[in-house]
Motif scaffolding. Structure first.
Motif, PDB file in Angstrom:
ATOM      1  N   LEU A 163     -10.796  10.340   9.010  1.00 25.17           N
ATOM      2  CA  LEU A 163     -12.060  10.235   8.285  1.00 25.17           C
ATOM      3  C   LEU A 163     -11.905   9.514   6.951  1.00 25.17           C
ATOM      4  CD1 LEU A 163     -13.561  13.806   8.905  1.00 25.17           C
ATOM      5  CD2 LEU A 163     -14.156  11.680  10.063  1.00 25.17           C
ATOM      6  N   VAL A 164     -10.732   9.647   6.330  1.00 25.25           N
ATOM      7  CA  VAL A 164     -10.469   9.015   5.032  1.00 25.25           C
ATOM      8  C   VAL A 164      -9.409   7.945   5.241  1.00 25.25           C
ATOM      9  CG1 VAL A 164      -9.685   9.346   2.666  1.00 25.25           C
ATOM     10  CG2 VAL A 164     -11.045  11.133   3.789  1.00 25.25           C
ATOM     11  N   ASP A 165      -9.819   6.700   5.164  1.00 21.97           N
ATOM     12  CA  ASP A 165      -8.920   5.558   5.368  1.00 21.97           C
ATOM     13  C   ASP A 165      -8.944   4.718   4.093  1.00 21.97           C
ATOM     14  OD1 ASP A 165      -7.738   3.110   6.012  1.00 21.97           O
ATOM     15  OD2 ASP A 165      -8.416   3.198   8.094  1.00 21.97           O
ATOM     16  N   PHE A 166      -7.901   4.852   3.277  1.00 20.38           N
ATOM     17  CA  PHE A 166      -7.899   4.190   1.976  1.00 20.38           C
ATOM     18  C   PHE A 166      -7.911   2.663   2.096  1.00 20.38           C
ATOM     19  CE2 PHE A 166      -5.646   8.243   0.562  1.00 20.38           C
ATOM     20  CZ  PHE A 166      -6.819   8.792   0.044  1.00 20.38           C
ATOM     21  N   ARG A 167      -7.213   2.113   3.096  1.00 23.07           N
ATOM     22  CA  ARG A 167      -7.207   0.656   3.268  1.00 23.07           C
ATOM     23  C   ARG A 167      -8.599   0.144   3.627  1.00 23.07           C
ATOM     24  NH1 ARG A 167      -1.564  -0.588   6.620  1.00 23.07           N
ATOM     25  NH2 ARG A 167      -0.126   0.158   4.972  1.00 23.07           N
ATOM     26  N   ALA A 168      -9.272   0.860   4.516  1.00 24.85           N
ATOM     27  CA  ALA A 168     -10.628   0.450   4.890  1.00 24.85           C
ATOM     28  C   ALA A 168     -11.575   0.580   3.699  1.00 24.85           C
ATOM     29  CB  ALA A 168     -11.124   1.297   6.068  1.00 24.85           C
ATOM     30  N   MET A 169     -11.380   1.599   2.885  1.00 25.80           N
ATOM     31  CA  MET A 169     -12.205   1.758   1.684  1.00 25.80           C
ATOM     32  C   MET A 169     -12.012   0.579   0.742  1.00 25.80           C
ATOM     33  SD  MET A 169     -11.694   5.838   0.916  1.00 25.80           S
ATOM     34  CE  MET A 169     -12.311   5.669  -0.764  1.00 25.80           C
ATOM     35  N   ALA A 170     -10.745   0.178   0.545  1.00 26.54           N
ATOM     36  CA  ALA A 170     -10.455  -0.942  -0.361  1.00 26.54           C
ATOM     37  C   ALA A 170     -11.083  -2.225   0.153  1.00 26.54           C
ATOM     38  CB  ALA A 170      -8.946  -1.095  -0.523  1.00 26.54           C
ATOM     39  N   ARG A 171     -11.053  -2.430   1.483  1.00 25.59           N
ATOM     40  CA  ARG A 171     -11.655  -3.644   2.050  1.00 25.59           C
ATOM     41  C   ARG A 171     -13.160  -3.687   1.803  1.00 25.59           C
ATOM     42  NH1 ARG A 171      -7.862  -2.694   6.328  1.00 25.59           N
ATOM     43  NH2 ARG A 171      -9.470  -1.631   7.565  1.00 25.59           N
ATOM     44  N   ARG A 172     -13.783  -2.524   1.690  1.00 26.10           N
ATOM     45  CA  ARG A 172     -15.223  -2.463   1.418  1.00 26.10           C
ATOM     46  C   ARG A 172     -15.526  -2.539  -0.067  1.00 26.10           C
ATOM     47  NH1 ARG A 172     -18.088   2.064   5.300  1.00 26.10           N
ATOM     48  NH2 ARG A 172     -17.228   1.357   7.308  1.00 26.10           N
ATOM     49  N   GLY A 173     -14.479  -2.659  -0.881  1.00 26.36           N
ATOM     50  CA  GLY A 173     -14.689  -2.718  -2.316  1.00 26.36           C
ATOM     51  C   GLY A 173     -14.864  -1.366  -2.967  1.00 26.36           C
ATOM     52  N   LEU A 174     -14.535  -0.286  -2.250  1.00 25.44           N
ATOM     53  CA  LEU A 174     -14.643   1.055  -2.806  1.00 25.44           C
ATOM     54  C   LEU A 174     -13.376   1.403  -3.575  1.00 25.44           C
ATOM     55  CD1 LEU A 174     -16.070   2.884   0.362  1.00 25.44           C
ATOM     56  CD2 LEU A 174     -17.338   2.118  -1.664  1.00 25.44           C
ATOM     57  N   PRO A 175     -13.485   2.232  -4.618  1.00 23.26           N
ATOM     58  CA  PRO A 175     -12.284   2.644  -5.347  1.00 23.26           C
ATOM     59  C   PRO A 175     -11.365   3.459  -4.434  1.00 23.26           C
ATOM     60  CG  PRO A 175     -14.205   3.890  -6.096  1.00 23.26           C
ATOM     61  CD  PRO A 175     -14.716   2.806  -5.196  1.00 23.26           C
ATOM     62  N   ALA A 176     -10.109   3.059  -4.369  1.00 29.31           N
ATOM     63  CA  ALA A 176      -9.133   3.728  -3.510  1.00 29.31           C
ATOM     64  C   ALA A 176      -7.756   3.584  -4.144  1.00 29.31           C
ATOM     65  CB  ALA A 176      -9.130   3.120  -2.103  1.00 29.31           C
ATOM     66  N   PRO A 177      -6.871   4.542  -3.917  1.00 26.08           N
ATOM     67  CA  PRO A 177      -5.531   4.461  -4.507  1.00 26.08           C
ATOM     68  C   PRO A 177      -4.736   3.303  -3.904  1.00 26.08           C
ATOM     69  CG  PRO A 177      -5.658   6.302  -2.976  1.00 26.08           C
ATOM     70  CD  PRO A 177      -7.056   5.787  -3.139  1.00 26.08           C
ATOM     71  N   ASP A 178      -4.056   2.547  -4.775  1.00 20.53           N
ATOM     72  CA  ASP A 178      -3.201   1.460  -4.292  1.00 20.53           C
ATOM     73  C   ASP A 178      -1.946   1.999  -3.627  1.00 20.53           C
ATOM     74  OD1 ASP A 178      -4.930  -0.500  -5.292  1.00 20.53           O
ATOM     75  OD2 ASP A 178      -4.016  -0.376  -7.275  1.00 20.53           O
ATOM     76  N   ASP A 179      -1.441   3.110  -4.145  1.00 20.80           N
ATOM     77  CA  ASP A 179      -0.194   3.706  -3.654  1.00 20.80           C
ATOM     78  C   ASP A 179      -0.364   5.218  -3.677  1.00 20.80           C
ATOM     79  OD1 ASP A 179       2.344   4.594  -3.095  1.00 20.80           O
ATOM     80  OD2 ASP A 179       3.336   3.502  -4.718  1.00 20.80           O
ATOM     81  N   VAL A 180      -0.380   5.837  -2.506  1.00 21.69           N
ATOM     82  CA  VAL A 180      -0.624   7.287  -2.451  1.00 21.69           C
ATOM     83  C   VAL A 180       0.438   8.063  -3.219  1.00 21.69           C
ATOM     84  CG1 VAL A 180      -1.893   7.195  -0.276  1.00 21.69           C
ATOM     85  CG2 VAL A 180       0.598   7.486  -0.236  1.00 21.69           C
TER      86      VAL A 180
END
Length: 444
Positions: A163-180
């Motif tokens: 449900l939580v995909d940080f890479r997909a969030m970043a591709r959409r321009g949403l704030p997401a951690p670069d490195d977990v």
């Protein structure tokens, strides 16, 4: 605090290993050998579910199989509260026993333990090499180490990786951690909660239990605190300035029914159960959740630290090993040192319930378990460096009975109307429990 002792190198006289601590002298002369000495009987006291106790049972069995000088038996309780109540009622104090950091003051006050610095110094154990300064401090008082840190289990965020995909969030321009491995901030946490919400499937983004343990990590991460004095609280301080700044955006998120579980859903099941079903993106919990979640078929999950607000901080569950005061304290100290052997600490760590306080094991594959969920297990170690001991309440159940329903109303209220007044009401209710008015006595 006494300075750390020299590097740990227990002298294995006559070829004995760490777990085989001699009680009788050795001699090369055949005729000078003493007769057999019966083993000293020792008790190890632990608490937890059957699954949590199982690794300790295995450690005791391994110890007894290899040691001739002492024999250990296990004493168990369902939880820490049951153990404390049992000892308060006069049950024998085990020779070596687990204690939550919240109960340390009570243990010392009752005289159940003996301070450790001299005992470990006599055994050439360098505590500074084994534990963090913060862990040592949590179990210190009266200029001595009262108990040895054992488990440092911080509250973290568990998230469903489907449900939580940080890479997909970043591709959409949403704030997401670069490195977990570096953690995240509240903007990324909020964005992840909204991203995980799927109206088409009914999945929600985040939910917290309406209790102090769930909101406390966010308060400390926001630069606030839960009480006026975490060691001897007389009131909650939810209405404090920093807390108000933290709770305003947090409650705004938790009150959004498109993002969080509805009251009807919470009446049906708690957040952990919804997370197990794959219908909830994020929850807050400590390391004890790992074995339970690993057992759910098809569930993919990972962990992140509590999001940064003003600082990186969290609360958690700290336990230590204490040596009982009395005639057996020297032998119990020997057992304590034997428990520190990497093989024994790793045996407990592999079960998945604890975050070892012993630094070398916490950073080892025995704890990190890179081929098992959660992949970002290092988040537990990172968070333990910023861990605040959850406050010790004289009667936590009485406080929860009063405060939890008010917190539930706060979380489920539709609007952020006059939040400061609501928080002040909770603080005032806590004062009536933590510092009640003295009785006026009988009326003539």
């Amino acid at each position: 605090m006494r300075a750390a002792t020299t590097r740990s190198t227990l002298l294995a006289g006559c070829g004995l290993v760490l777990a085989l601590l001699p009680l009788a002298a050795c001699s090369d002369a055949e005729g000078d050998r003493p007769g057999p000495v019966p083993p000293v009987e020792l008790t190890l006291g632990v608490f937890g579910s059957a699954a949590e106790v199982a690794p300790y049972r295995a450690v005791v069995a391994d110890y007894n199989a290899g040691a001739s000088a002492a024999r250990v038996s296990l004493t168990t309780w369902d939880d820490a509260a049951a153990m404390r109540a049992s000892l308060d009622a006069g049950a024998p104090v085990p020779d070596l026993f687990l204690v939550p950091a919240q109960d340390l003051g009570h243990v010392v006050e009752q005289g159940w333990n003996t301070p450790l610095f001299d005992l470990v110094e006599d055994r050439n154990v360098n505590l500074g090499d084994l534990f963090s300064h913060e862990a040592m401090l949590a179990f210190s008082s009266d200029d001595d180490l009262q108990c040895l840190p054992w488990d440092l289990s911080p509250s973290v965020v568990y998230y469903n990786t489907d449900l939580v995909d940080f890479r997909a969030m970043a591709r959409r321009g949403l704030p997401a951690p670069d490195d977990v491995a570096q953690g995240w901030d509240f903007d990324s946490f909020r964005a992840a909660a909204r991203y995980a919400s799927r109206p088409g499937t009914g999945a929600k983004g985040v939910a917290l239990d309406p209790d102090l343990a769930s909101i406390a990590p966010f308060l400390y991460a926001g630069g606030g605190r839960l009480t006026d004095d975490d060691r001897a609280p007389t009131t909650l301080t939810l209405a404090g300035g920093a807390n108000l700044d933290t709770l305003t955006p947090l409650l705004e998120l938790l009150r959004d029914e498109e993002v969080t579980l509805t009251t009807a859903q919470l009446d049906e099941a708690d957040p952990v159960t919804w997370f197990e079903r794959g219908d909830l993106g994020m929850i807050v919990g400590d390391r004890t959740l790992v074995p339970r979640l690993r057992a759910v078929p098809g569930l993919s999950f990972d962990v992140m630290p509590i999001p940064r607000l003003d600082t990186e901080s969290t609360v958690g569950r700290l336990t230590g090993l204490c040596v009982a005061a009395g005639p057996q304290e020297q032998r119990a100290a020997d057992l304590l040192v034997a428990m520190l052997d990497d093989a024994h600490v790793e045996q407990v760590a592999r079960a998945g319930f604890v975050v070892p306080a012993k630094v070398t094991v916490a950073r080892s594959p025995a704890f990190l378990q890179p081929r098992r969920q959660p992949a970002n297990a290092g988040a537990f170690n990172r968070s333990s460096e910023d861990l605040v001991v959850f406050p010790s309440f004289p009667d936590q159940q009485a406080l929860e009975d009063v405060v939890d329903p008010m917190l539930a109303d706060l979380i489920t209220a539709p609007l952020l109307s006059d939040l400061a007044t609501d928080l002040e009401a909770i603080d005032e209710a806590s004062r009536r429990v933590l510092e009640p008015e003295p009785s006026s006595g009988p009326t003539p």
